[in-house]
Design a protein around this motif. Structure first.
Motif, PDB file in Angstrom:
ATOM      1  N   ARG A 100       0.716  -1.078  -0.483  1.00 49.11           N
ATOM      2  CA  ARG A 100       0.083   0.245   0.034  1.00 49.11           C
ATOM      3  C   ARG A 100       0.519   0.913  -0.062  1.00 49.11           C
ATOM      4  NH1 ARG A 100      -1.680   1.660   4.406  1.00 49.11           N
ATOM      5  NH2 ARG A 100      -2.316  -0.106   5.253  1.00 49.11           N
ATOM      6  N   HIS A 101       1.637   1.330   0.796  1.00 50.38           N
ATOM      7  CA  HIS A 101       2.820   2.272   0.537  1.00 50.38           C
ATOM      8  C   HIS A 101       4.064   2.309  -0.092  1.00 50.38           C
ATOM      9  CE1 HIS A 101       1.347   4.234   4.469  1.00 50.38           C
ATOM     10  NE2 HIS A 101       1.167   2.538   5.212  1.00 50.38           N
ATOM     11  N   GLY A 102       4.263   1.216  -1.225  1.00 47.20           N
ATOM     12  CA  GLY A 102       4.795   1.151  -2.326  1.00 47.20           C
ATOM     13  C   GLY A 102       6.636   1.113  -1.804  1.00 47.20           C
ATOM     14  N   LEU A 103       6.483   0.338  -0.993  1.00 43.93           N
ATOM     15  CA  LEU A 103       7.786  -0.034   0.184  1.00 43.93           C
ATOM     16  C   LEU A 103       9.159  -0.634  -0.642  1.00 43.93           C
ATOM     17  CD1 LEU A 103       6.981   0.778   3.629  1.00 43.93           C
ATOM     18  CD2 LEU A 103       7.725   2.292   2.018  1.00 43.93           C
ATOM     19  N   ARG A 104      10.108  -0.250  -0.984  1.00 38.93           N
ATOM     20  CA  ARG A 104      10.863  -1.346  -1.380  1.00 38.93           C
ATOM     21  C   ARG A 104      12.215  -1.111  -0.382  1.00 38.93           C
ATOM     22  NH1 ARG A 104       6.780  -3.273  -2.959  1.00 38.93           N
ATOM     23  NH2 ARG A 104       6.199  -4.232  -4.560  1.00 38.93           N
ATOM     24  N   TYR A 105      13.130  -1.953  -0.815  1.00 37.63           N
ATOM     25  CA  TYR A 105      13.965  -1.583  -0.634  1.00 37.63           C
ATOM     26  C   TYR A 105      15.195  -1.884  -1.484  1.00 37.63           C
ATOM     27  CZ  TYR A 105      14.156  -5.930   2.826  1.00 37.63           C
ATOM     28  OH  TYR A 105      13.910  -6.845   3.932  1.00 37.63           O
ATOM     29  N   SER A 106      16.134  -0.455  -0.917  1.00 40.90           N
ATOM     30  CA  SER A 106      16.777   0.414  -1.875  1.00 40.90           C
ATOM     31  C   SER A 106      17.901  -0.508  -2.672  1.00 40.90           C
ATOM     32  CB  SER A 106      17.598   1.419  -0.986  1.00 40.90           C
ATOM     33  OG  SER A 106      18.791   2.059  -1.963  1.00 40.90           O
ATOM     34  N   GLU A 107      17.916  -0.886  -4.249  1.00 38.99           N
ATOM     35  CA  GLU A 107      19.013  -1.945  -4.603  1.00 38.99           C
ATOM     36  C   GLU A 107      20.082  -1.105  -4.661  1.00 38.99           C
ATOM     37  OE1 GLU A 107      16.340  -3.424  -8.207  1.00 38.99           O
ATOM     38  OE2 GLU A 107      15.038  -3.935  -6.765  1.00 38.99           O
ATOM     39  N   ASN A 108      19.913   0.338  -4.633  1.00 35.39           N
ATOM     40  CA  ASN A 108      21.810   0.752  -4.453  1.00 35.39           C
ATOM     41  C   ASN A 108      22.579   0.265  -3.599  1.00 35.39           C
ATOM     42  OD1 ASN A 108      20.990   2.042  -6.829  1.00 35.39           O
ATOM     43  ND2 ASN A 108      20.281   3.924  -6.202  1.00 35.39           N
ATOM     44  N   LEU A 109      21.868   0.185  -2.777  1.00 34.65           N
ATOM     45  CA  LEU A 109      22.422  -0.469  -1.556  1.00 34.65           C
ATOM     46  C   LEU A 109      23.459  -1.929  -1.608  1.00 34.65           C
ATOM     47  CD1 LEU A 109      20.940   1.700   1.321  1.00 34.65           C
ATOM     48  CD2 LEU A 109      22.618   2.032   0.359  1.00 34.65           C
ATOM     49  N   ARG A 110      24.587  -3.013  -1.091  1.00 31.41           N
ATOM     50  CA  ARG A 110      25.031  -3.821  -1.035  1.00 31.41           C
ATOM     51  C   ARG A 110      25.091  -3.832   0.444  1.00 31.41           C
ATOM     52  NH1 ARG A 110      26.039  -7.291  -4.989  1.00 31.41           N
ATOM     53  NH2 ARG A 110      25.339  -6.521  -6.457  1.00 31.41           N
ATOM     54  N   ILE A 111      25.633  -3.059   1.456  1.00 28.92           N
ATOM     55  CA  ILE A 111      25.119  -3.158   3.113  1.00 28.92           C
ATOM     56  C   ILE A 111      24.568  -1.512   3.264  1.00 28.92           C
ATOM     57  CG2 ILE A 111      26.594  -2.476   4.894  1.00 28.92           C
ATOM     58  CD1 ILE A 111      29.004  -3.903   3.836  1.00 28.92           C
TER      59      ILE A 111
ATOM     60  N   GLU B  79      21.072  -2.127   3.582  1.00 26.92           N
ATOM     61  CA  GLU B  79      19.649  -2.493   2.649  1.00 26.92           C
ATOM     62  C   GLU B  79      18.717  -2.529   4.120  1.00 26.92           C
ATOM     63  OE1 GLU B  79      20.842  -6.399   2.973  1.00 26.92           O
ATOM     64  OE2 GLU B  79      21.592  -4.421   2.652  1.00 26.92           O
ATOM     65  N   ASP B  80      18.900  -2.967   4.840  1.00 24.40           N
ATOM     66  CA  ASP B  80      17.726  -3.866   5.383  1.00 24.40           C
ATOM     67  C   ASP B  80      17.453  -2.522   6.602  1.00 24.40           C
ATOM     68  OD1 ASP B  80      17.183  -6.651   4.868  1.00 24.40           O
ATOM     69  OD2 ASP B  80      19.025  -6.972   6.267  1.00 24.40           O
TER      70      ASP B  80
ATOM     71  N   ALA C 118      13.665   1.246   8.192  1.00 24.00           N
ATOM     72  CA  ALA C 118      12.990   2.636   8.836  1.00 24.00           C
ATOM     73  C   ALA C 118      11.763   3.419   7.527  1.00 24.00           C
ATOM     74  CB  ALA C 118      14.101   4.267   8.308  1.00 24.00           C
ATOM     75  N   SER C 119      12.282   2.709   6.964  1.00 25.89           N
ATOM     76  CA  SER C 119      10.622   3.302   5.260  1.00 25.89           C
ATOM     77  C   SER C 119       9.243   3.031   6.195  1.00 25.89           C
ATOM     78  CB  SER C 119      11.371   2.477   4.640  1.00 25.89           C
ATOM     79  OG  SER C 119      12.247   3.693   3.342  1.00 25.89           O
ATOM     80  N   MET C 120       9.636   1.674   7.030  1.00 25.83           N
ATOM     81  CA  MET C 120       8.160   1.095   7.451  1.00 25.83           C
ATOM     82  C   MET C 120       7.582   1.836   8.190  1.00 25.83           C
ATOM     83  SD  MET C 120       7.967  -3.469   6.776  1.00 25.83           S
ATOM     84  CE  MET C 120       9.816  -3.159   7.483  1.00 25.83           C
ATOM     85  N   LEU C 121       8.727   1.815   9.418  1.00 26.35           N
ATOM     86  CA  LEU C 121       8.339   3.048  10.554  1.00 26.35           C
ATOM     87  C   LEU C 121       7.762   4.584  10.316  1.00 26.35           C
ATOM     88  CD1 LEU C 121      10.964   2.118  12.643  1.00 26.35           C
ATOM     89  CD2 LEU C 121       8.961   0.993  13.356  1.00 26.35           C
ATOM     90  N   ALA C 122       8.744   5.434   9.221  1.00 25.95           N
ATOM     91  CA  ALA C 122       8.431   6.376   8.469  1.00 25.95           C
ATOM     92  C   ALA C 122       7.199   6.314   7.566  1.00 25.95           C
ATOM     93  CB  ALA C 122       9.453   7.125   7.569  1.00 25.95           C
ATOM     94  N   SER C 123       6.624   5.450   7.212  1.00 25.13           N
ATOM     95  CA  SER C 123       5.081   5.293   6.691  1.00 25.13           C
ATOM     96  C   SER C 123       4.282   4.842   7.750  1.00 25.13           C
ATOM     97  CB  SER C 123       4.958   4.049   5.610  1.00 25.13           C
ATOM     98  OG  SER C 123       6.210   4.316   4.784  1.00 25.13           O
TER      99      SER C 123
END
Length: 342
Positions: free
Chosen positions: A189-200, A202-203, A208-213
């Motif tokens: 619903r909030h369109g949240l995804r892992y940032s694919e630019n990060l290798r370290i 990303e979790d 944090a994005s889930m909490l900020a949403s």
């Protein structure tokens, strides 16, 4: 492109499992069986297991296919994209009400997912986390990552608390290691995804994005996840470009979400921490190549970077100093402006 393999005909698969366990796997042939078995052995809940193979060069896929259970899917990526990409693919494929993240070299206790989802459902939370058992395979020691009494006091993880705990090379309780179970509907619903630019990191950013949403995260103080530590450490694997990517990803995060004052203050401390770590990693490279001039420059630009040094590195600096002084790099009348920046 993603290739999907069912271990049995798709029509006999439970299309409404309670939980989707997602596993990003890369060259995990020696550990993936343990992770899958721990997901299969969950009590009181129905699960599907989605393994996303991130272009492994070993027999990871063959090991997964050796399982005969009908609730396991293997998705193969044609190009190695990193754990964030693999987890995004798994989230898109998931059908459970809840999603549980499991690393390919870790495992879960049998009652974990029932305990966590029951806790979340009873409180109306969108996320739930628990304590972690750390198994150090280098020396055989096992211990809890967080004191149970502390987690009982926390009860809920807020965004400011979560950000403030995630400082690199810090002794602060780092909640970024926690493996959340979260609502699939909430994430979609909030369109949240892992940032694919990060290798370290990303979790951390996804959490944090889930909490900020607006996602409320409750804490189950019992231990249900086993985190395996193998050879290698963050001090040997963390690179300058990793930290640069984390800073860039944090900037995107700040542009997307409006933080309250407490969260902004925590983020400012995290940003400063990442900048110090960047300078520290540069300092380590200067020490390795014997660049004493740059070591001195770093001391002027960011002396706080030196606080991350451990004794072996400090000793090496001292060994460099006599040679450095014999070359008399500074003019007799003091430092020039060029020595004030890296």
């Amino acid at each position: 492109m993603v290739r999907t393999f069912w271990l049995q005909p798709a029509e006999i698969i439970d299309v409404h499992p309670d939980i989707s366990v997602i596993i990003a796997a890369y060259n995990a042939e020696s550990t993936i069986s343990r992770a899958i078995r721990s997901a299969l052995e969950q009590d009181g809940v129905s699960v599907e297991i989605i393994v996303v193979d991130d272009k492994s060069s070993d027999n990871t896929v063959d090991v997964v296919r050796s399982f005969s259970q009908t609730n396991i899917r293997v998705l193969q990526l044609d190009v190695n994209g990193g754990p964030a990409r693999a987890r995004n693919v798994a989230i898109d494929a998931a059908r459970g009400r809840w999603i549980a993240v499991l690393d390919a070299d870790d495992e879960m206790f049998p009652g974990r997912l029932l305990a966590l989802t029951s806790r979340a459902e009873s409180t109306g939370a969108m996320l739930v986390v628990d304590n972690i058992e750390v198994i150090d395979n280098r020396d055989g020691n096992t211990y809890q990552m967080f004191p149970a009494a502390r987690l009982k006091q926390v009860e809920k993880l807020t965004l400011p608390i979560f950000i403030a705990s995630n400082l690199v090379f810090s002794s602060t309780f780092n909640y970024g290691y926690m493996k959340p179970v979260f609502s699939r509907e909430f994430v979609l619903r909030h369109g949240l995804r892992y940032s694919e630019n990060l290798r370290i990191g990303e979790d951390y950013l996804f959490f944090a994005s889930m909490l900020a949403s607006g996602g409320e995260c409750v804490v189950e103080p019992t231990t249900g996840y086993s985190y395996h530590v193998n050879d290698g450490s963050i001090s040997r694997t963390l690179k300058f470009h990793h930290v640069a990517s984390m800073i860039e990803a944090d900037a995107v995060f700040l542009a997307r979400f409006e933080l309250d004052l407490e969260a902004k203050a925590a983020q400012a401390r995290r940003t400063r921490n990442l900048e110090e770590v960047q300078n520290f990693l540069s300092l380590v490279e200067y020490i390795k190549c014997g660049s004493v001039r740059n070591i001195i420059r770093m001391a002027l630009v960011d002396p706080m970077a030196f606080r991350f040094l451990h004794m072996p590195v400090a000793v090496r600096i001292k060994r460099l100093m006599p040679n450095f002084m014999s070359r008399n790099p500074f003019p007799k009348h003091g430092r020039t402006k060029q020595h004030s920046r890296v």
